[in-house]
Design an enzyme around this catalytic site. Sequence first.
Site, mmCIF file in Angstrom:
data_model
loop_
_atom_site.group_PDB
_atom_site.id
_atom_site.type_symbol
_atom_site.label_atom_id
_atom_site.label_comp_id
_atom_site.label_asym_id
_atom_site.label_seq_id
_atom_site.Cartn_x
_atom_site.Cartn_y
_atom_site.Cartn_z
ATOM 1 N N ASN A 1 -3.066 1.762 -6.876
ATOM 2 C CA ASN A 1 -4.295 0.998 -6.645
ATOM 3 C C ASN A 1 -4.869 1.493 -5.321
ATOM 4 O O ASN A 1 -4.381 1.123 -4.256
ATOM 5 C CB ASN A 1 -3.960 -0.499 -6.569
ATOM 6 C CG ASN A 1 -5.170 -1.330 -6.175
ATOM 7 O OD1 ASN A 1 -6.300 -0.835 -6.178
ATOM 8 N ND2 ASN A 1 -4.938 -2.591 -5.819
ATOM 9 N N LYS B 1 -7.581 0.873 -3.929
ATOM 10 C CA LYS B 1 -8.435 -0.120 -3.260
ATOM 11 C C LYS B 1 -9.714 0.568 -2.744
ATOM 12 O O LYS B 1 -10.177 1.523 -3.359
ATOM 13 C CB LYS B 1 -7.666 -0.815 -2.136
ATOM 14 C CG LYS B 1 -6.333 -1.390 -2.612
ATOM 15 C CD LYS B 1 -5.713 -2.309 -1.626
ATOM 16 C CE LYS B 1 -4.332 -2.727 -2.116
ATOM 17 N NZ LYS B 1 -3.736 -3.754 -1.291
ATOM 18 N N HIS C 1 -6.225 -9.184 -9.164
ATOM 19 C CA HIS C 1 -5.537 -8.815 -7.918
ATOM 20 C C HIS C 1 -5.734 -9.933 -6.886
ATOM 21 O O HIS C 1 -6.803 -10.542 -6.825
ATOM 22 C CB HIS C 1 -6.089 -7.484 -7.387
ATOM 23 C CG HIS C 1 -5.236 -6.907 -6.305
ATOM 24 N ND1 HIS C 1 -5.294 -7.351 -5.006
ATOM 25 C CD2 HIS C 1 -4.268 -5.956 -6.332
ATOM 26 C CE1 HIS C 1 -4.407 -6.686 -4.270
ATOM 27 N NE2 HIS C 1 -3.768 -5.833 -5.061
ATOM 28 N N GLU D 1 -6.351 -9.877 -3.872
ATOM 29 C CA GLU D 1 -7.489 -9.688 -2.966
ATOM 30 C C GLU D 1 -8.786 -10.147 -3.627
ATOM 31 O O GLU D 1 -9.672 -10.688 -2.970
ATOM 32 C CB GLU D 1 -7.569 -8.214 -2.523
ATOM 33 C CG GLU D 1 -6.444 -7.910 -1.535
ATOM 34 C CD GLU D 1 -6.021 -6.458 -1.490
ATOM 35 O OE1 GLU D 1 -6.729 -5.583 -2.017
ATOM 36 O OE2 GLU D 1 -4.932 -6.198 -0.919
ATOM 37 N N GLU E 1 2.994 -9.500 -8.157
ATOM 38 C CA GLU E 1 2.764 -9.079 -6.784
ATOM 39 C C GLU E 1 2.803 -10.300 -5.871
ATOM 40 O O GLU E 1 1.776 -10.977 -5.701
ATOM 41 C CB GLU E 1 1.397 -8.412 -6.653
ATOM 42 C CG GLU E 1 1.203 -7.193 -7.519
ATOM 43 C CD GLU E 1 0.172 -6.243 -6.938
ATOM 44 O OE1 GLU E 1 0.527 -5.094 -6.708
ATOM 45 O OE2 GLU E 1 -0.971 -6.668 -6.687
ATOM 46 N N GLY F 1 0.891 -5.161 1.301
ATOM 47 C CA GLY F 1 0.370 -4.535 2.515
ATOM 48 C C GLY F 1 1.030 -5.025 3.789
ATOM 49 O O GLY F 1 0.526 -4.773 4.887
ATOM 50 N N SER G 1 4.380 -3.559 -1.213
ATOM 51 C CA SER G 1 5.056 -2.648 -0.275
ATOM 52 C C SER G 1 6.110 -1.767 -0.938
ATOM 53 O O SER G 1 7.170 -1.513 -0.356
ATOM 54 C CB SER G 1 5.646 -3.439 0.896
ATOM 55 O OG SER G 1 4.621 -4.127 1.586
ATOM 56 N N GLY H 1 -0.077 0.046 -3.579
ATOM 57 C CA GLY H 1 -1.278 0.163 -2.753
ATOM 58 C C GLY H 1 -1.117 1.303 -1.759
ATOM 59 O O GLY H 1 -1.345 2.470 -2.077
ATOM 60 N N GLY H 2 -0.676 0.974 -0.553
ATOM 61 C CA GLY H 2 -0.605 1.935 0.559
ATOM 62 C C GLY H 2 0.055 3.259 0.196
ATOM 63 O O GLY H 2 -0.479 4.336 0.500
HETATM 64 C C1 PEP Z 1 -1.422 -3.880 -4.020
HETATM 65 O O1 PEP Z 1 -2.393 -4.127 -3.341
HETATM 66 O O2 PEP Z 1 -1.498 -3.972 -5.261
HETATM 67 C C2 PEP Z 1 -0.183 -3.512 -3.340
HETATM 68 C C3 PEP Z 1 0.936 -3.697 -3.963
HETATM 69 O O3 PEP Z 1 -0.319 -3.002 -2.070
HETATM 70 P P1 PEP Z 1 0.879 -2.413 -1.147
HETATM 71 O O4 PEP Z 1 1.683 -1.475 -2.000
HETATM 72 O O5 PEP Z 1 0.182 -1.708 -0.035
HETATM 73 O O6 PEP Z 1 1.687 -3.579 -0.699
#
Ligand code: PEP
Length: 263
Positions: A9, A11, A101, A103, A173, A179, A219, A240-241
């Site tokens: 993702n 973002k 999500h 966010e 999640e 994050g 994460s 994500g990251g």
């Molecule tokens: C996400 O936003 O779906 C996510 C899991 O981010 P991260 O891996 O950065 O925690």
Amino acid sequence: MRKKIIAGNWKMNMVKAEAITLTQGIANFALSTDLPEALTIVVSPVYPYLDLVNNHIPSVNDCHLYLSAQDCSAHEKGAHTGEVSPIMLKDIGCHYVILGHSERRAQHQESADLLAQKVGLALDSGLQIIFCCGEQLDERKAGNQNEIVIDQIKGSLGELSTDDWANIVIAYEPVWAIGTGETASPEQANDMHKAIRSFVADHLDQRAADQLSILYGGSVKPANAADLFACSDIDGALIGGASLKTDSFTAITQAMIEQIANV
Ligand code: PEP
């Protein structure tokens, strides 16, 4: 074996040149690796780069690489400024759309009802859904995490048929792990995945539950991926990251390839 999915993702990150470099890096990895049949790799750029990224995804079946959007409208077309219809997403080559999500729930006040509408229209448009759910830290501290997550699933997916569920992927999640560098332990994640699967078995049938891919997100990085993927009910990750760099995303993918080989 259930479908195993490694989904990035992106973002609201990266400009055009970076998106191309990352897609090419992942595509090169996919084409130069003996990928197991069960593995699907997903990338989710921002709307303006979907078409561009799609053009850099090799059009060969054994590439296993698919395009996803990060959201879609609940409307087919018309006077909805700034929105993008799932029909349009399908039209430009998306296979998946991420919905719910945390966010979007927090920053855009997306309710269970709105998400149910988006899910319905996205399914009608021929997209597969990566449906996100997860509890807040205070909800976990109070021991309410299972109730919260199952309510989110019931609230937006509760009316779907068994056929619809064949096009649903759940991404668990925990909001406190997104994050933050904080990961749910493999046991915490696996317990929740089992609870979700058992809800689907009760609500629909065992076959739908057995076939449902449930991803963990929060994460995920190369250092913790193997332990998560070794769990019985974790079928991949929404990342994500660590999905923004070829090295870390492909290292996580490699961890899943090794897990599949070990089963
Ligand atoms: C996400 O936003 O779906 C996510 C899991 O981010 P991260 O891996 O950065 O925690």
